[in-house]
Design an enzyme around this catalytic site. Sequence first.
Site, mmCIF file in Angstrom:
data_model
loop_
_atom_site.group_PDB
_atom_site.id
_atom_site.type_symbol
_atom_site.label_atom_id
_atom_site.label_comp_id
_atom_site.label_asym_id
_atom_site.label_seq_id
_atom_site.Cartn_x
_atom_site.Cartn_y
_atom_site.Cartn_z
ATOM 1 N N PRO A 151 -12.803 6.065 1.055
ATOM 2 C CA PRO A 151 -12.483 6.952 2.181
ATOM 3 C C PRO A 151 -11.067 7.522 2.060
ATOM 4 O O PRO A 151 -10.157 6.831 1.612
ATOM 5 C CB PRO A 151 -12.556 6.023 3.401
ATOM 6 C CG PRO A 151 -13.352 4.862 2.968
ATOM 7 C CD PRO A 151 -13.177 4.728 1.496
ATOM 8 N N GLY A 152 -10.927 8.780 2.403
ATOM 9 C CA GLY A 152 -9.597 9.383 2.420
ATOM 10 C C GLY A 152 -9.097 9.862 1.081
ATOM 11 O O GLY A 152 -7.971 10.322 0.955
ATOM 12 N N HIS A 193 6.729 -17.191 -0.440
ATOM 13 C CA HIS A 193 6.059 -16.147 -1.229
ATOM 14 C C HIS A 193 7.059 -15.448 -2.141
ATOM 15 O O HIS A 193 6.820 -15.258 -3.333
ATOM 16 C CB HIS A 193 5.493 -15.052 -0.303
ATOM 17 C CG HIS A 193 4.267 -15.432 0.459
ATOM 18 N ND1 HIS A 193 3.169 -15.971 -0.134
ATOM 19 C CD2 HIS A 193 3.959 -15.292 1.774
ATOM 20 C CE1 HIS A 193 2.223 -16.175 0.802
ATOM 21 N NE2 HIS A 193 2.688 -15.766 1.967
ATOM 22 N N GLU A 252 7.530 -16.825 4.399
ATOM 23 C CA GLU A 252 7.717 -15.576 3.648
ATOM 24 C C GLU A 252 8.641 -15.790 2.456
ATOM 25 O O GLU A 252 8.397 -15.266 1.367
ATOM 26 C CB GLU A 252 8.266 -14.469 4.558
ATOM 27 C CG GLU A 252 7.328 -14.040 5.676
ATOM 28 C CD GLU A 252 5.940 -13.634 5.199
ATOM 29 O OE1 GLU A 252 5.798 -13.163 4.061
ATOM 30 O OE2 GLU A 252 4.969 -13.816 5.971
ATOM 31 N N THR A 302 -14.214 15.363 0.917
ATOM 32 C CA THR A 302 -14.535 16.512 1.756
ATOM 33 C C THR A 302 -13.658 17.700 1.377
ATOM 34 O O THR A 302 -14.134 18.832 1.250
ATOM 35 C CB THR A 302 -14.326 16.141 3.231
ATOM 36 O OG1 THR A 302 -14.993 14.910 3.492
ATOM 37 C CG2 THR A 302 -14.863 17.206 4.144
ATOM 38 N N GLY A 321 -10.215 12.396 -0.503
ATOM 39 C CA GLY A 321 -10.266 13.851 -0.620
ATOM 40 C C GLY A 321 -11.607 14.412 -1.041
ATOM 41 O O GLY A 321 -11.670 15.520 -1.574
#
Length: 621
Positions: free
Chosen positions: A218-219, A442, A439, A223, A221
């Site tokens: 989706p998205g 990570h 965090e 269309t 491009g």
Amino acid sequence: MKQMPPQPPRPPQFQPPKRNNSFGYVILFALVLTIVYYLFNPQVATEDKRVEEIPISQMTANYQELRFSELELKNGKIYATDKNKNRYFAVRPQGESLKDLGFSDPNNPTEVKAISTEATAFWMNVISGWLPIILFIALIIFMVKQLGKGANSAFSFGKSQARVYSKDRKKKTTFKDVAGMDESKEELVEVVDFLKNPKKYTKIGAKIPRGVMLVGAPGTGKTLLARAVAGEANVPFFSISGSEFVEMFVGVGASRVRDLFQKAKKNSPCIIFIDEIDAVGRQRGFGMGGGHDEREQTLNQILTEMDGFENETNVIVMAATNRPDILDAALMRPGRFDRRVIIDMPNLVEREEILKVHARNKPLETKVDLKKIARQTPGFSGADLENLLNEAALLAAKKNQKKLKHHDLEVAVEKVGLGPEKKSRKLSEQEKKITAYHEVGHALVGHLLPGCDPIHKVSVIPRGMALGVTWSMPEKEIYLKSMSKFKDEICSLLGGYISEKTFFGEVTTGASSDLKRATNIARSMVTDYGMSPEIGLTVFGEKGGGQFLGSEVTTYKNYSEEVASKIDNAISKILKEAEDRTTKIISENKGLMDKISEELLKKETLNDEEFSAFFSAKKSK
Ligand code: ADP
Ligand code: ZN
Ligand code: MG
């Protein structure tokens, strides 16, 4: 750890052309007006029931003694109100003026003030009595007219609701508006040529392809690209979405298809574009009753129409899907959608080009570095990038700037990629501390292991669903990943969990999505990439179409329970190994972890420089 990119909401793609239904709107407006009128004027309907009748002499007397005020003449009656707002009326004798009757204004005896509503009362009568009937008749006329007129009306269920973009429209989409996608465009240039010079092909006996399937996330491009083909070829473009076929009534989908193709043939050369064809094009025979028959009929009709094209008919059917895996195989047969154009997520260079396309109408400061933004947005689709620039422009406007600054774009990257900051979400001191250590866990593991992407940012500002974010960024696009890279990535994912365990003695729910992702990577290593020595080269589990509810891709088991347990063991082994490595790294760097976490708690966000400053000498890359 949370990495890019979740899918942000899409902007709407097409504006349907305005329909000329003004007559209908007028009727609707009048109806609403009538209803409102009755709601606010209950007296119209119930006038005489609420007021008390008194003899005319009593009315006069009370008026004289100032007990009544506000005379009102209506329907041959005289109305008056007392100070408690009670209303009275008396029948007015024919032909006598108010003065004759003995009313006179006590303050100004020569005059009698009265509001005469005789005239309006007539109209009230008309409205309350006749208007509904008139409206009803008008509505019927309207319906009949619309039925006759056919297309684009609320009553033409069986007609296609396709939006037409005629070739004469002013703002045409062309390949210039589509950044990147060079290979996809190249394939479609051919299609443009079929539409422009069909003779060239038919003369030497070549069959012009009928259908082109655009496949991509989706998205990306799809269309946009389909519209660009129509724009380049300068032909009309009939666009309809698969889901529109299956709304409302049974049997409608198929007749819409018939109508759409008929219209297209009349307008040839042209393009029919069926967006989101997966809504009708799923594999047949698996439906869950009800709606599936409808879908099947629609799909069959599409196939029939495509088969029925004569070679001279110059209509090309394009379709788009992001679920090629669930499409009915019949759609892909020769003579149907036998051309597939794959549209990939944009790579680094393409992202920069897309940003440039959408920055065309936005004033940028000279310092804005679109290349750098492109580097920060792996996994963004074209639609995401468009959205990013729009967010940046909104930010700049909010601050009354004349131009977009680079900083605005960076803020927008985070907003689009990770969701807006949730400053209002208050964490307790302890929660904040745990989040910080999680965090930093990570980030530290990710920084020290060579297979992980460099850390771009660490933050304990809650965003979207996440309490904190560690954001790593690949230096360049990577197409092949090695086993050691996967292993390092798993370690960095486990970093948060292990850090919590090491420093607080227990783990929180915050690590669950990390563990899920780590497990998924380990599973892929074993079942898809043959990276486990115990299991070897065999690839397990065929991906199959999720028939039920339509969104999940299910994996069919094509192996025995015995093999399944072997696979599980191999996954556990990879995870255990990673856990041991991660624990070792974190316990060796306890002092450093404390220092970085403290700094992070103070600043809430550390950027790449601030973060790597803690390591200067230690960087092992
Ligand atoms: P899809 O149909 O694949 O979901 P769309 O064609 O609707 O995607 O794309 C949404 C928007 O994203 C487009 O309107 C366009 O503005 C932007 N976009 C996507 N890809 C590109 C691209 N390659 N170049 C320029 N804009 C793009
Ligand atoms: Zn995490
Ligand atoms: Mg689309």
